[in-house]
Motif scaffolding. Structure first.
Motif, mmCIF file in Angstrom:
data_model
loop_
_atom_site.group_PDB
_atom_site.id
_atom_site.type_symbol
_atom_site.label_atom_id
_atom_site.label_comp_id
_atom_site.label_asym_id
_atom_site.label_seq_id
_atom_site.Cartn_x
_atom_site.Cartn_y
_atom_site.Cartn_z
ATOM 1 N N CYS A 32 0.818 -1.203 0.000
ATOM 2 C CA CYS A 32 0.000 0.000 0.000
ATOM 3 C C CYS A 32 0.852 1.253 0.000
ATOM 4 O O CYS A 32 2.030 1.236 0.361
ATOM 5 N N LEU A 33 0.223 2.308 -0.466
ATOM 6 C CA LEU A 33 0.893 3.595 -0.651
ATOM 7 C C LEU A 33 0.121 4.642 0.146
ATOM 8 O O LEU A 33 -1.104 4.742 0.032
ATOM 9 N N ALA A 34 0.854 5.398 0.957
ATOM 10 C CA ALA A 34 0.220 6.450 1.754
ATOM 11 C C ALA A 34 -0.061 7.672 0.885
ATOM 12 O O ALA A 34 0.636 7.907 -0.100
ATOM 13 N N ARG A 35 -1.079 8.425 1.258
ATOM 14 C CA ARG A 35 -1.374 9.689 0.599
ATOM 15 C C ARG A 35 -0.105 10.556 0.569
ATOM 16 O O ARG A 35 0.516 10.782 1.616
ATOM 17 N N GLY A 36 0.287 10.993 -0.602
ATOM 18 C CA GLY A 36 1.475 11.836 -0.706
ATOM 19 C C GLY A 36 2.790 11.087 -0.508
ATOM 20 O O GLY A 36 3.850 11.691 -0.446
ATOM 21 N N GLY A 37 2.722 9.757 -0.397
ATOM 22 C CA GLY A 37 3.929 8.955 -0.189
ATOM 23 C C GLY A 37 4.594 8.578 -1.506
ATOM 24 O O GLY A 37 4.094 8.892 -2.586
ATOM 25 N N SER A 38 5.722 7.910 -1.410
ATOM 26 C CA SER A 38 6.415 7.455 -2.612
ATOM 27 C C SER A 38 6.948 6.043 -2.390
ATOM 28 O O SER A 38 7.752 5.806 -1.500
ATOM 29 N N LEU A 39 6.446 5.134 -3.205
ATOM 30 C CA LEU A 39 6.816 3.725 -3.074
ATOM 31 C C LEU A 39 7.533 3.276 -4.340
ATOM 32 O O LEU A 39 7.039 3.521 -5.444
ATOM 33 N N GLY A 40 8.682 2.650 -4.191
ATOM 34 C CA GLY A 40 9.411 2.149 -5.341
ATOM 35 C C GLY A 40 9.121 0.678 -5.571
ATOM 36 O O GLY A 40 8.878 -0.074 -4.629
ATOM 37 N N ASP A 197 9.400 18.097 -6.192
ATOM 38 C CA ASP A 197 8.703 19.358 -5.918
ATOM 39 C C ASP A 197 7.189 19.193 -6.096
ATOM 40 O O ASP A 197 6.398 19.661 -5.277
ATOM 41 N N ILE A 198 6.812 18.529 -7.177
ATOM 42 C CA ILE A 198 5.383 18.368 -7.474
ATOM 43 C C ILE A 198 4.703 17.558 -6.364
ATOM 44 O O ILE A 198 3.604 17.883 -5.920
ATOM 45 N N ARG A 199 5.399 16.535 -5.895
ATOM 46 C CA ARG A 199 4.805 15.715 -4.832
ATOM 47 C C ARG A 199 4.597 16.552 -3.581
ATOM 48 O O ARG A 199 3.560 16.472 -2.921
ATOM 49 N N GLN A 200 5.577 17.384 -3.277
ATOM 50 C CA GLN A 200 5.464 18.233 -2.094
ATOM 51 C C GLN A 200 4.308 19.232 -2.242
ATOM 52 O O GLN A 200 3.553 19.461 -1.301
ATOM 53 N N ASP A 201 4.182 19.795 -3.452
ATOM 54 C CA ASP A 201 3.162 20.826 -3.666
ATOM 55 C C ASP A 201 1.755 20.253 -3.740
ATOM 56 O O ASP A 201 0.792 20.903 -3.342
ATOM 57 N N THR A 202 1.616 19.041 -4.308
ATOM 58 C CA THR A 202 0.276 18.536 -4.607
ATOM 59 C C THR A 202 -0.181 17.423 -3.671
ATOM 60 O O THR A 202 -1.377 17.174 -3.554
ATOM 61 N N GLY A 203 0.750 16.725 -3.043
ATOM 62 C CA GLY A 203 0.351 15.591 -2.208
ATOM 63 C C GLY A 203 -0.047 14.352 -3.009
ATOM 64 O O GLY A 203 -0.655 13.427 -2.474
ATOM 65 N N ILE A 204 0.304 14.325 -4.300
ATOM 66 C CA ILE A 204 0.048 13.132 -5.107
ATOM 67 C C ILE A 204 0.983 12.008 -4.644
ATOM 68 O O ILE A 204 2.154 12.256 -4.348
ATOM 69 N N GLY A 205 0.467 10.777 -4.575
ATOM 70 C CA GLY A 205 1.301 9.636 -4.215
ATOM 71 C C GLY A 205 1.981 9.073 -5.455
ATOM 72 O O GLY A 205 1.391 9.042 -6.531
ATOM 73 N N TYR A 206 3.236 8.644 -5.314
ATOM 74 C CA TYR A 206 3.969 8.102 -6.453
ATOM 75 C C TYR A 206 4.209 6.604 -6.282
ATOM 76 O O TYR A 206 4.603 6.140 -5.220
ATOM 77 N N LEU A 207 4.007 5.893 -7.377
ATOM 78 C CA LEU A 207 4.463 4.513 -7.463
ATOM 79 C C LEU A 207 5.570 4.522 -8.506
ATOM 80 O O LEU A 207 5.330 4.767 -9.686
ATOM 81 N N PHE A 208 6.785 4.320 -8.034
ATOM 82 C CA PHE A 208 7.948 4.601 -8.850
ATOM 83 C C PHE A 208 8.625 3.308 -9.275
ATOM 84 O O PHE A 208 9.296 2.656 -8.480
ATOM 85 N N ILE A 209 8.444 2.938 -10.537
ATOM 86 C CA ILE A 209 9.003 1.677 -11.018
ATOM 87 C C ILE A 209 10.314 1.931 -11.726
ATOM 88 O O ILE A 209 10.390 2.772 -12.622
ATOM 89 N N THR A 210 11.333 1.214 -11.308
ATOM 90 C CA THR A 210 12.645 1.443 -11.915
ATOM 91 C C THR A 210 13.534 0.247 -11.620
ATOM 92 O O THR A 210 13.277 -0.513 -10.689
ATOM 93 N N HIS A 211 14.573 0.057 -12.459
ATOM 94 C CA HIS A 211 15.540 -0.931 -12.002
ATOM 95 C C HIS A 211 16.812 -0.227 -11.536
ATOM 96 O O HIS A 211 17.816 -0.869 -11.258
ATOM 97 N N VAL A 219 14.225 8.986 -4.543
ATOM 98 C CA VAL A 219 12.846 9.479 -4.663
ATOM 99 C C VAL A 219 11.787 8.638 -3.949
ATOM 100 O O VAL A 219 10.609 8.939 -4.071
ATOM 101 N N THR A 220 12.178 7.575 -3.236
ATOM 102 C CA THR A 220 11.139 6.788 -2.574
ATOM 103 C C THR A 220 11.392 6.677 -1.074
ATOM 104 O O THR A 220 12.518 6.791 -0.611
#
Ligand SMILES: Nc1ncnc2c1ncn2[C@@H]1O[C@H](COP(=O)(O)OP(=O)(O)OP(=O)(O)O)[C@@H](O)[C@H]1O
Ligand SMILES: [Mg+2]
Length: 273
Positions: A32-40, A197-211, A219-220
């Protein structure tokens, strides 16, 4: 893993499964991902990251399992009409590795954004020009880029456009699938800063897929490690990277090129796993 209480959860994935023939692309994936959180989500090629993302966004169906956004089930049978589809798109937006594939080559950047606004917030029509300007500004673009076609922009600028378009619908969750993988390192750093910056300003949660484990570190807050469709380890990013518990996570960390790096030993360890 960060403890996320029910009312703090913007995204919850529970027991997802998806097979393609005999390949179990996603096997019992939950997080699960918290509001405004960042999960990789990290893992080698073919580990099921994109399939998981596509299920969350609604581009792929799951064989079983649930995806909840703000506590509501996205696969609920009630929501198959056009209105429900638009509603789902407003909840979760996705940015891909190659924005060329998702941007219409025949229209200007300004028109791309206006079209998205027309589709999702037609009632605010009088406000669209101002909003296009605001969105471009948010991603560091201006009037020159607004009048340009996608092919007239650099890769980094195109990715900014894709991010602006995703933001246009004010989603609760942004899924970024290798969104900075094709960019050179300096542009990559700019886009990562922009996203922070955008995450801080908007509170959007990120699901960040990367290798790229360096990207994950930057960023996570939390990370899940996938292998052969399963989650083999998860936790706070700093802890997982500093003290990986699973042999596969250690192998991923050892695979990052650096002085004294030994690709042969890594290949042997991978086969032994
Ligand atoms: N539409 C499809 N049809 C058949 N097999 C598929 C399909 N999509 C994915 N797969 C298979 O599912 C597995 C997981 O693929 P997925 O694209 O999710 O991996 P990934 O972790 O995103 O890899 P990468 O890092 O290379 O992007 C792979 O074995 C892949 O071949
Ligand atoms: Mg992928």
């Amino acid at each position: 893993m960060t403890d996320v209480s029910d009312d703090q959860r913007v995204l919850e994935v529970a027991g997802l499964h998806r097979a393609f023939g005999s390949v179990q692309a996603v096997h019992d994936v939950s997080f699960c991902l918290a509001r405004g959180g960042s999960l990789g989500i990290v893992g080698e090629s073919g580990s099921g990251k994109t399939t998981t993302a596509r299920i969350i966004v609604g581009l792929e169906r799951a064989d079983s399992g649930r995806v909840l956004v703000r506590g509501r089930d996205r696969s609920a049978a009630a929501g198959r009409g056009r209105g429900a589809r638009l509603e789902r798109a407003r909840e979760v937006q996705m940015v891909f590795q190659d924005p060329f594939l998702s941007l219409d080559p025949r229209v200007t950047v300004g028109s791309v954004l206006r079209e998205t606004l027309r589709l999702h917030v037609p009632e605010a029509k009088a406000d669209h020009d101002r909003r296009v300007e605001e969105l471009l500004d948010q991603v560091g673009l201006g009037a020159r880029e607004a009048g340009a076609m996608p092919r007239q922009l650099s890769g980094g600028q195109r990715q900014r456009v894709a991010i602006a378009r995703a933001l246009a619908v004010e989603p609760a969750v942004l899924v970024l699938d290798e969104a900075v993988a094709a960019l050179d390192v300096s542009v990559q750093a700019q886009i990562l800063n922009l996203l922070a910056d955008i995450r801080q300003d908007t509170g959007i949660g990120y699901l960040f897929i990367t290798h790229d484990l360096g990207v994950v570190r930057c960023v996570t807050e939390d990370v899940v490690v996938m292998r052969h469709g399963r989650i083999v380890e998860s936790g706070r990013t700093a802890e997982v990277l500093a003290d990986p518990q699973h042999a596969y996570t250690r192998l991923l960390l050892d695979s990052v090129p650096r002085p004294g790096w030994n690709p042969k030993a890594i290949a042997v360890a991978r086969r032994a796993l």
